[in-house]
Design a protein around this motif. Structure first.
Motif, mmCIF file in Angstrom:
data_model
loop_
_atom_site.group_PDB
_atom_site.id
_atom_site.type_symbol
_atom_site.label_atom_id
_atom_site.label_comp_id
_atom_site.label_asym_id
_atom_site.label_seq_id
_atom_site.Cartn_x
_atom_site.Cartn_y
_atom_site.Cartn_z
ATOM 1 N N ALA A 2 1.079 -0.823 -0.024
ATOM 2 C CA ALA A 2 -0.713 0.543 -0.140
ATOM 3 C C ALA A 2 0.736 1.867 0.206
ATOM 4 O O ALA A 2 2.116 1.843 0.383
ATOM 5 N N ASN A 3 1.082 2.074 -0.771
ATOM 6 C CA ASN A 3 0.915 3.692 -0.793
ATOM 7 C C ASN A 3 0.648 4.609 0.455
ATOM 8 O O ASN A 3 -0.461 5.290 -0.273
ATOM 9 N N ILE A 4 0.921 4.545 1.805
ATOM 10 C CA ILE A 4 -0.010 5.165 2.299
ATOM 11 C C ILE A 4 1.375 6.610 3.128
ATOM 12 O O ILE A 4 1.139 7.098 3.749
ATOM 13 N N GLU A 5 2.439 6.764 1.936
ATOM 14 C CA GLU A 5 3.445 7.826 2.689
ATOM 15 C C GLU A 5 3.098 9.341 2.100
ATOM 16 O O GLU A 5 2.297 9.525 1.392
ATOM 17 N N ASN A 6 2.790 9.844 2.721
ATOM 18 C CA ASN A 6 2.862 11.206 3.640
ATOM 19 C C ASN A 6 1.417 11.137 2.509
ATOM 20 O O ASN A 6 1.243 12.388 2.032
ATOM 21 N N ILE A 7 0.714 11.065 2.985
ATOM 22 C CA ILE A 7 -1.601 11.738 2.757
ATOM 23 C C ILE A 7 -2.005 12.124 3.588
ATOM 24 O O ILE A 7 -2.597 11.778 3.849
ATOM 25 N N GLY A 8 -1.000 12.402 4.920
ATOM 26 C CA GLY A 8 -1.552 13.106 6.603
ATOM 27 C C GLY A 8 -2.293 12.405 6.861
ATOM 28 O O GLY A 8 -3.462 13.006 7.989
ATOM 29 N N LEU A 9 -2.237 11.544 6.997
ATOM 30 C CA LEU A 9 -2.422 9.847 7.762
ATOM 31 C C LEU A 9 -2.233 10.423 9.802
ATOM 32 O O LEU A 9 -2.811 10.662 10.306
ATOM 33 N N GLU A 10 -1.274 10.537 9.175
ATOM 34 C CA GLU A 10 -0.317 10.290 10.639
ATOM 35 C C GLU A 10 -0.956 11.976 11.765
ATOM 36 O O GLU A 10 -1.141 12.544 12.917
ATOM 37 N N GLU A 11 -0.950 13.082 10.688
ATOM 38 C CA GLU A 11 -1.212 14.387 11.201
ATOM 39 C C GLU A 11 -2.685 14.545 11.148
ATOM 40 O O GLU A 11 -3.436 15.352 12.246
ATOM 41 N N ASN A 12 -3.599 13.718 10.819
ATOM 42 C CA ASN A 12 -5.207 13.376 11.594
ATOM 43 C C ASN A 12 -5.177 12.045 12.286
ATOM 44 O O ASN A 12 -6.560 12.361 12.507
ATOM 45 N N GLY A 13 -4.426 12.021 12.696
ATOM 46 C CA GLY A 13 -4.395 10.826 13.927
ATOM 47 C C GLY A 13 -4.676 9.932 13.334
ATOM 48 O O GLY A 13 -5.384 9.192 14.598
ATOM 49 N N ILE A 14 -4.349 9.606 12.474
ATOM 50 C CA ILE A 14 -4.812 7.704 11.988
ATOM 51 C C ILE A 14 -3.847 7.323 12.389
ATOM 52 O O ILE A 14 -2.534 7.091 11.494
ATOM 53 N N LYS A 15 -3.403 5.879 13.267
ATOM 54 C CA LYS A 15 -2.494 6.070 12.979
ATOM 55 C C LYS A 15 -1.719 4.578 12.465
ATOM 56 O O LYS A 15 -2.941 3.862 11.693
ATOM 57 N N THR A 16 -0.609 3.991 11.746
ATOM 58 C CA THR A 16 -0.463 2.978 11.195
ATOM 59 C C THR A 16 0.590 2.469 11.485
ATOM 60 O O THR A 16 1.387 2.289 12.624
ATOM 61 N N GLN A 28 -12.956 0.398 11.246
ATOM 62 C CA GLN A 28 -12.786 1.597 11.471
ATOM 63 C C GLN A 28 -11.264 1.900 11.941
ATOM 64 O O GLN A 28 -11.155 1.085 12.622
ATOM 65 N N THR A 29 -10.470 3.177 11.367
ATOM 66 C CA THR A 29 -8.951 3.837 11.990
ATOM 67 C C THR A 29 -9.486 4.170 13.688
ATOM 68 O O THR A 29 -10.148 3.721 13.966
ATOM 69 N N SER A 30 -7.690 4.374 13.685
ATOM 70 C CA SER A 30 -7.861 5.225 15.013
ATOM 71 C C SER A 30 -8.772 6.484 15.331
ATOM 72 O O SER A 30 -9.185 7.139 16.613
ATOM 73 N N VAL A 31 -9.762 7.257 13.900
ATOM 74 C CA VAL A 31 -9.856 8.479 14.283
ATOM 75 C C VAL A 31 -11.996 7.798 13.929
ATOM 76 O O VAL A 31 -11.515 7.376 12.759
#
Length: 67
Positions: A2-16, A28-31
């Motif tokens: 999966a390409n999940i790098e640099n798409i703002g996940l961590e900045e929005n509180g979504i854990k990876t 459901q994600t952490s948000v």
């Protein structure tokens, strides 16, 4: 992979973890209210698996709307 790098996940509180988005049993994600299915979530990267994950997430959203 999966390409999940640099798409703002961590900045929005979504854990990876290990290149995938962490989800619960309803996808459901952490948000709350944000879901992840398919190749970006843990599990097998197969189309029929992603389809079932999508159904699971949609049913969860529908259940929450009824409350």
């Amino acid at each position: 992979m999966a390409n999940i790098e640099n798409i703002g996940l961590e900045e929005n509180g979504i854990k990876t973890e290990k290149g995938k988005i962490v989800v619960d049993k309803f996808q459901q994600t952490s948000v709350p209210g944000i879901y992840a299915i398919g190749d970006c979530s843990p599990g097998q990267a197969l189309a029929h698996v992603a389809s079932k994950e999508g159904i699971n997430a949609a049913e969860h959203m529908a259940y929450l709307e009824k409350k």
